[in-house]
Write an enzyme that holds these catalytic residues in place. Structure first.
Site, mmCIF file in Angstrom:
data_model
loop_
_atom_site.group_PDB
_atom_site.id
_atom_site.type_symbol
_atom_site.label_atom_id
_atom_site.label_comp_id
_atom_site.label_asym_id
_atom_site.label_seq_id
_atom_site.Cartn_x
_atom_site.Cartn_y
_atom_site.Cartn_z
ATOM 1 N N GLU A 56 -19.722 -12.323 13.241
ATOM 2 C CA GLU A 56 -19.045 -12.306 11.536
ATOM 3 C C GLU A 56 -18.420 -13.691 11.714
ATOM 4 O OE1 GLU A 56 -20.543 -11.068 9.768
ATOM 5 O OE2 GLU A 56 -20.837 -9.020 9.970
ATOM 6 N N HIS A 100 -12.044 -7.354 9.159
ATOM 7 C CA HIS A 100 -13.084 -6.611 8.625
ATOM 8 C C HIS A 100 -13.405 -5.450 9.255
ATOM 9 C CE1 HIS A 100 -17.378 -5.988 8.045
ATOM 10 N NE2 HIS A 100 -17.902 -6.611 9.250
ATOM 11 N N HIS A 159 -15.548 -1.219 9.732
ATOM 12 C CA HIS A 159 -16.583 -0.396 9.432
ATOM 13 C C HIS A 159 -16.156 0.868 9.004
ATOM 14 C CE1 HIS A 159 -19.688 -2.855 11.812
ATOM 15 N NE2 HIS A 159 -19.072 -3.565 10.754
ATOM 16 N N TYR A 215 -3.210 3.391 -8.586
ATOM 17 C CA TYR A 215 -2.610 2.127 -9.012
ATOM 18 C C TYR A 215 -2.460 1.037 -7.815
ATOM 19 C CZ TYR A 215 1.781 3.803 -6.875
ATOM 20 O OH TYR A 215 2.789 4.092 -6.107
ATOM 21 N N HIS A 234 -22.332 -1.454 4.954
ATOM 22 C CA HIS A 234 -21.742 -2.393 5.935
ATOM 23 C C HIS A 234 -20.230 -2.066 6.268
ATOM 24 C CE1 HIS A 234 -21.323 -6.797 8.078
ATOM 25 N NE2 HIS A 234 -20.630 -5.701 8.573
ATOM 26 N N TYR A 258 8.361 -4.731 -5.282
ATOM 27 C CA TYR A 258 8.197 -3.558 -4.356
ATOM 28 C C TYR A 258 8.795 -3.920 -3.106
ATOM 29 C CZ TYR A 258 7.250 0.508 -1.639
ATOM 30 O OH TYR A 258 6.998 1.461 -0.727
#
Length: 221
Positions: free
Chosen positions: A82, A100, A102, A121, A162, A217
Site C-alpha cells: 500500500e 491504515h 482493516h 460529534y 477494504h 479540548y
C-alpha cells in the site's frame, strides 16, 4: 555528535514509535495478521511497515524508509504493497503519520453507505462525515486516487470493501483517529440495526459547533 549520527538516532526513535503503533493496532483488534500498515514522515523520508511481516517480529534492524518518490533508501525488506496510498496522502496533505487498518466495523460500514452518517460529534474531529472511497484493487494508483477524493477536507476516509485510513500530525493522533472512526462505525451499525428505529443524526451546524469546541479540548502546554 555528527549530523549523520543525529539523523540515524532520529530515524531509530521514529521507527520504534512506528512499530509500537503498528503493534497497538493489532493488540486492539484493528488489524488481523499482517493486514493494515503504518507510516510516519521524518523530514523528506517516509518510514513504513514492510510487506507481510507480523508486527511482533519487527526489530530495529528492519527499518524501511522511502523518499517521496517511492524510492527505497533504507532497509532490505520490501515496503507494504500500500505504499502508493501512503505516498498519495503525504504528497497531498500535511500528514505527519498515516494509519491504515482493516477494522471490522469500519470495513462493514464501507460496504453499506457512501459515507458514515454523523451519529456523534467526534466526526467533527475528522473534518465531518467520513466518506467512502469507491473500491479499487489494493496497492494500485486507482485506489490512491479514490482515497484522495474521499479525503478532501477530512483526516479520515473509508475504503469500500477494504478498510479505513486516517492521518495526523503524529502517530498517536493518527492512531487515535483510527480508533475513534472504528468506534463511531460500531455505534452507527448498532443503532441502525434496531428494528423500527432510525438513528438521529447531527446537522452540519452541530458538527461545526463541536469542531470549534474541540479545538480547545485537552491540556494546554
Amino acid at each position: 555528535m555528527t549530523e549523520r549520527t543525529s539523523d540515524t538516532e532520529e530515524l531509530a526513535r521514529a521507527w520504534a514509535e512506528l512499530v509500537a503503533t503498528a503493534r497497538r493496532t493489532a493488540d486492539t483488534g484493528l488489524v488481523v495478521g499482517t493486514s493494515g500498515n503504518v507510516s510516519v514522515r521524518v523530514g523528506e523520508l517516509i518510514l513504513i511497515t514492510p510487506s507481510g511481516v507480523p508486527y511482533e517480529r519487527l526489530a530495529p534492524e528492519d527499518l524501511v524508509a522511502v523518499d517521496l518518490d517511492g524510492n527505497q533508501v533504507r532497509g532490505t525488506l520490501q515496503p507494504t504493497s500500500e505504499l502508493p496510498l501512503h505516498l498519495a496522502v503525504y504528497r497531498s496533505t500535511p500528514a505527519g503519520a498515516v494509519v491504515h487498518t482493516h477494522a471490522l466495523h469500519a470495513t462493514a460500514v464501507s460496504t453499506l453507505v457512501p459515507e458514515l452518517p454523523p451519529v456523534h460529534y467526534m466526526a467533527a474531529d475528522l473534518g465531518g462525515p467520513v466518506r467512502v472511497a469507491p473500491y479499487a484493487l489494493y496497492g494500485t494508483p486507482e485506489l490512491a486516487a479514490h482515497l484522495l477524493d474521499a479525503l478532501r477536507g477530512r483526516t479520515a476516509c473509508l475504503l469500500q470493501n477494504h478498510g479505513a485510513v486516517t492521518y495526523g500530525d503524529t502517530l498517536d493522533q493518527a492512531y487515535d483517529r483510527t480508533a475513534q472512526l472504528e468506534w463511531m462505525s460500531r455505534l452507527w451499525l448498532t443503532a441502525h440495526a434496531v428494528p423500527g428505529h432510525t438513528p438521529s443524526l447531527l446537522s452540519p451546524a452541530d458538527l461545526a459547533a463541536a469542531g470549534r469546541q474541540l479545538k480547545g479540548y485537552g491540556q494546554r502546554r
